[in-house]
Design an enzyme around this catalytic site. Structure first.
Site, mmCIF file in Angstrom:
data_model
loop_
_atom_site.group_PDB
_atom_site.id
_atom_site.type_symbol
_atom_site.label_atom_id
_atom_site.label_comp_id
_atom_site.label_asym_id
_atom_site.label_seq_id
_atom_site.Cartn_x
_atom_site.Cartn_y
_atom_site.Cartn_z
ATOM 1 N N LYS A 22 0.896 -1.064 -0.026
ATOM 2 C CA LYS A 22 -0.004 0.076 0.080
ATOM 3 C C LYS A 22 1.012 1.132 -0.057
ATOM 4 C CE LYS A 22 -1.836 1.759 3.915
ATOM 5 N NZ LYS A 22 -1.625 3.007 4.479
ATOM 6 N N ASN A 23 1.662 1.287 1.058
ATOM 7 C CA ASN A 23 2.515 2.527 1.000
ATOM 8 C C ASN A 23 3.652 2.920 0.122
ATOM 9 O OD1 ASN A 23 0.964 3.176 3.282
ATOM 10 N ND2 ASN A 23 2.523 2.629 4.869
ATOM 11 N N CYS A 117 -5.414 7.976 9.042
ATOM 12 C CA CYS A 117 -5.669 7.235 10.289
ATOM 13 C C CYS A 117 -5.344 8.242 11.390
ATOM 14 C CB CYS A 117 -5.030 6.269 10.607
ATOM 15 S SG CYS A 117 -5.240 4.640 9.486
ATOM 16 N N ARG A 122 -0.192 14.984 13.454
ATOM 17 C CA ARG A 122 0.631 14.485 12.432
ATOM 18 C C ARG A 122 0.854 15.746 11.482
ATOM 19 N NH1 ARG A 122 -2.251 9.043 9.706
ATOM 20 N NH2 ARG A 122 0.165 8.907 9.049
ATOM 21 N N ASP A 305 3.407 0.349 12.212
ATOM 22 C CA ASP A 305 2.186 -0.224 11.584
ATOM 23 C C ASP A 305 1.789 -1.671 12.067
ATOM 24 O OD1 ASP A 305 1.872 2.208 10.514
ATOM 25 O OD2 ASP A 305 2.742 1.430 8.576
ATOM 26 N N ARG A 397 -9.071 0.029 3.708
ATOM 27 C CA ARG A 397 -8.369 1.132 2.888
ATOM 28 C C ARG A 397 -7.076 0.409 2.630
ATOM 29 N NH1 ARG A 397 -7.107 5.594 6.845
ATOM 30 N NH2 ARG A 397 -5.583 5.627 5.317
HETATM 31 N N1 EPU Z 1 6.299 14.227 11.860
HETATM 32 C C1 EPU Z 1 6.702 15.543 11.852
HETATM 33 N N2 EPU Z 1 6.318 16.521 11.084
HETATM 34 C C2 EPU Z 1 6.189 16.178 9.647
HETATM 35 C C3 EPU Z 1 5.941 14.858 9.222
HETATM 36 C C4 EPU Z 1 6.142 13.778 10.382
HETATM 37 O O1 EPU Z 1 6.903 15.965 13.252
HETATM 38 O O2 EPU Z 1 6.420 16.968 8.569
HETATM 39 C C5 EPU Z 1 6.149 13.255 12.713
HETATM 40 C C6 EPU Z 1 5.080 12.501 12.659
HETATM 41 O O3 EPU Z 1 3.871 13.297 13.616
HETATM 42 C C7 EPU Z 1 5.305 11.194 13.507
HETATM 43 C C8 EPU Z 1 6.385 10.934 12.514
HETATM 44 O O4 EPU Z 1 7.106 12.206 12.266
HETATM 45 O O5 EPU Z 1 5.474 11.062 14.718
HETATM 46 C C9 EPU Z 1 6.826 9.763 11.657
HETATM 47 O O6 EPU Z 1 5.710 10.293 10.658
HETATM 48 P P1 EPU Z 1 5.885 9.789 9.206
HETATM 49 O O7 EPU Z 1 5.825 11.242 8.478
HETATM 50 O O8 EPU Z 1 7.068 8.907 8.921
HETATM 51 O O9 EPU Z 1 4.577 9.165 8.736
HETATM 52 P P2 EPU Z 1 3.601 9.416 7.601
HETATM 53 O O10 EPU Z 1 4.237 9.642 6.343
HETATM 54 O O11 EPU Z 1 2.448 10.076 8.116
HETATM 55 C C10 EPU Z 1 3.647 6.900 6.810
HETATM 56 C C11 EPU Z 1 2.747 5.744 6.516
HETATM 57 C C12 EPU Z 1 2.069 5.498 7.942
HETATM 58 C C13 EPU Z 1 3.390 4.907 8.712
HETATM 59 C C14 EPU Z 1 4.262 5.724 9.072
HETATM 60 C C15 EPU Z 1 5.434 5.502 9.846
HETATM 61 C C16 EPU Z 1 1.868 6.269 4.377
HETATM 62 C C17 EPU Z 1 0.638 6.796 3.340
HETATM 63 N N3 EPU Z 1 1.751 6.281 5.806
HETATM 64 O O12 EPU Z 1 2.865 7.965 7.437
HETATM 65 O O13 EPU Z 1 1.059 4.336 7.584
HETATM 66 O O14 EPU Z 1 2.747 4.704 10.094
HETATM 67 O O15 EPU Z 1 4.983 6.443 7.762
HETATM 68 O O16 EPU Z 1 6.134 4.438 9.177
HETATM 69 O O17 EPU Z 1 3.045 5.817 3.961
HETATM 70 C C18 EPU Z 1 -0.441 2.636 8.107
HETATM 71 O O18 EPU Z 1 -0.151 2.303 6.687
HETATM 72 O O19 EPU Z 1 -1.208 2.143 8.672
HETATM 73 C C19 EPU Z 1 0.333 3.874 8.259
HETATM 74 C C20 EPU Z 1 -0.456 4.556 9.244
#
Ligand code: EPU
Length: 428
Positions: A22-23, A117, A122, A305, A397
């Site tokens: 997915k990701n 989610c 975030r 995850d 999803r």
């Molecule tokens: N963060 C910040 N600032 C930013 C971006 C992130 O402080 O600008 C913080 C977030 O709040 C969090 C941490 O950094 O505490 C990590 O966030 P990250 O950006 O890595 O996560 P994401 O991109 O929002 C993706 C996946 C998630 C997965 C996370 C961590 C996708 C679409 N989503 O989220 O997937 O948990 O990376 O590996 O790729 C899932 O598939 O169930 C899911 C939630």
């Protein structure tokens, strides 16, 4: 309203094939618009987050054709509307990848702040910091992130936190910027490597993906490609935990065992048998498992995850386990639902203390997000009696055809559609 009804207690036995990640796919579909020609993308999972991405692409004028159930042809040549409105963005987090992809392609992007989610706060400050470093003008206007960047220039971006989303977004924006972009403290997840491989197959020049320093030398244009998305390591990990939780014996096919090392080593530590083959993994549950300590970390650490799924397994392990969630502020919402099934879990901030019980019992519960829904399915499979899980749209999803895959392994699960009129109004 749709819900899963599970009669628990069956050992899962047999083989199951994992779908595309997915990701990874959610980054690769937007990346395809950077090409000047059509791209063929294989091993795309058939899940609702991909449907949302296709809707977004269509809305901006990009043609997407389904060649077969897991292959898409994306033709970006008629892209003319570099905007993602709230109605399209609200359903998923990955809608924000259109910021980087559109900025790289059309030098302008307007994308509503993303949904996804609810795992606590975030922020997207690191994404915005990266776009600004490349020379883009960034504005937030009534919930829309607006980017303008007539002439993006390569730059050094040192992320303050390790973030998958910002690493991907800045890679997308930098791939056609002039000169060299260096991403420091970059995320190392398998889908980051997959995106870099996809972009390189279109003529990009990216090295270092999979380490914490990624170097992107901008190119003038990108061409079409044919590319197959990696298998979904979280779907694979979820089936691994399901096998262990039901004392089953399951061969999980279409996996890259290296991506699952953190999950494999924890399952082995608590007493499950895990055998690795070239592109499959067999998990055998061997009676009652033992307690452990888990702390979620960016890759290659234990993935956030998989946290709800492994915590659910530990509710029926022997002894007291501790689970620390160090990526998201609020990823223990499902714990209240597990308690309804007899789990003994105390959450204090980012730490859950799990006292193993001998058995969970079926109950009516609600999926609060995608992985929480997966965790409740695991609980239902292992529990005695009947479990009914509401709000399964969260699960759909991210898991392709999970009901049929589980039936193929001998689970007693079915999806029931309840007409909304049969849902009783809430008493206030
Ligand atoms: N963060 C910040 N600032 C930013 C971006 C992130 O402080 O600008 C913080 C977030 O709040 C969090 C941490 O950094 O505490 C990590 O966030 P990250 O950006 O890595 O996560 P994401 O991109 O929002 C993706 C996946 C998630 C997965 C996370 C961590 C996708 C679409 N989503 O989220 O997937 O948990 O990376 O590996 O790729 C899932 O598939 O169930 C899911 C939630």
């Amino acid at each position: 309203m749709e819900k899963y009804v599970i009669h628990g207690g069956n050992r899962l036995l047999g083989e199951v094939t994992v779908s595309g990640a997915k990701n990874a796919a959610l980054a690769i579909l937007p990346a395809a618009i950077l090409s000047d020609e059509p791209c063929i993308i294989e091993n795309v999972p058939n899940i609702s987050d991909i449907d949302y991405s296709i809707k977004i692409l269509n809305h901006m004028g990009v043609e997407v054709k389904m060649i077969n159930h897991s292959t898409l042809r994306i033709d970006p040549r008629k892209l003319r509307h570099p905007v993602v409105e709230y109605d399209l963005a609200k359903n998923m987090r990955a809608s924000y990848y259109f910021l980087g992809a559109l900025l790289g392609k059309t030098k302008t992007a307007k994308v509503s702040l993303p949904g996804g989610c609810d795992l606590g706060s975030r922020p997207i400050d690191q994404h915005l910091k990266g776009f600004e470093a490349l020379g883009a003008k960034v504005e937030i206007d009534r919930g829309m992130v607006c980017l303008e960047g007539d002439h993006l220039l390569g730059a050094k971006v040192d992320f303050d936190v390790v973030t998958v989303g910002a690493t991907i977004n800045i890679m997308l924006a930098a791939v056609k910027a002039e000169g060299l972009t260096i991403l420091e403290n970059a995320a190392k997840e398998p889908h980051i490597v997959d995106l870099a491989n996809f972009l390189n197959s279109m003529g990009a020049n990216i090295i270092g993906a999979g380490t914490d320093v990624i170097k992107i030398r901008g190119v003038e244009s990108l061409h079409g490609t044919q590319y197959s998305v990696i298998p979904d390591q979280i779907e694979a990990g979820t089936f691994m935990v399901m096998a262990a939780a039901t004392g089953g014996d399951v061969l999980i096919k279409n996996v890259i065992p290296k991506h699952l090392e953190a999950v494999t080593s924890k399952l082995q530590k608590i007493g499950a048998v895990v055998e690795e083959y070239d592109d499959s993994i067999r998990v055998v549950g061997t009676g009652r498992l033992e307690k452990t300590t888990i702390k979620t970390m960016p890759h290659p650490g234990f993935p956030t995850d998989m946290q709800p799924q492994i915590t659910t397994l530990l509710t029926i392990a022997n002894g007291t386990s501790m689970v620390t969630e160090s990526i998201f502020d609020n990823r223990f919402k499902y714990v209240d639902e597990l308690r309804r099934m007899g789990a003994d879990i105390t959450v204090n901030g980012k730490v859950a203390v799990v006292e193993g019980v001998s058995r969970l019992t079926g109950a009516s519960v609600k999926a609060t997000d995608l992985r929480a829904g997966a965790a409740l399915i695991i609980a239902g499979l292992a529990a005695s009696g009947t479990t009914e899980i509401e709000d399964v749209f969260h699960v759909e999803r991210g898991y392709e055809n999970i009901e049929n895959k589980l039936k193929g392994l001998g689970a007693d699960i079915k999806k029931i559609v309840t007409p909304d009129s049969m849902v009783l109004p809430k008493v206030l």
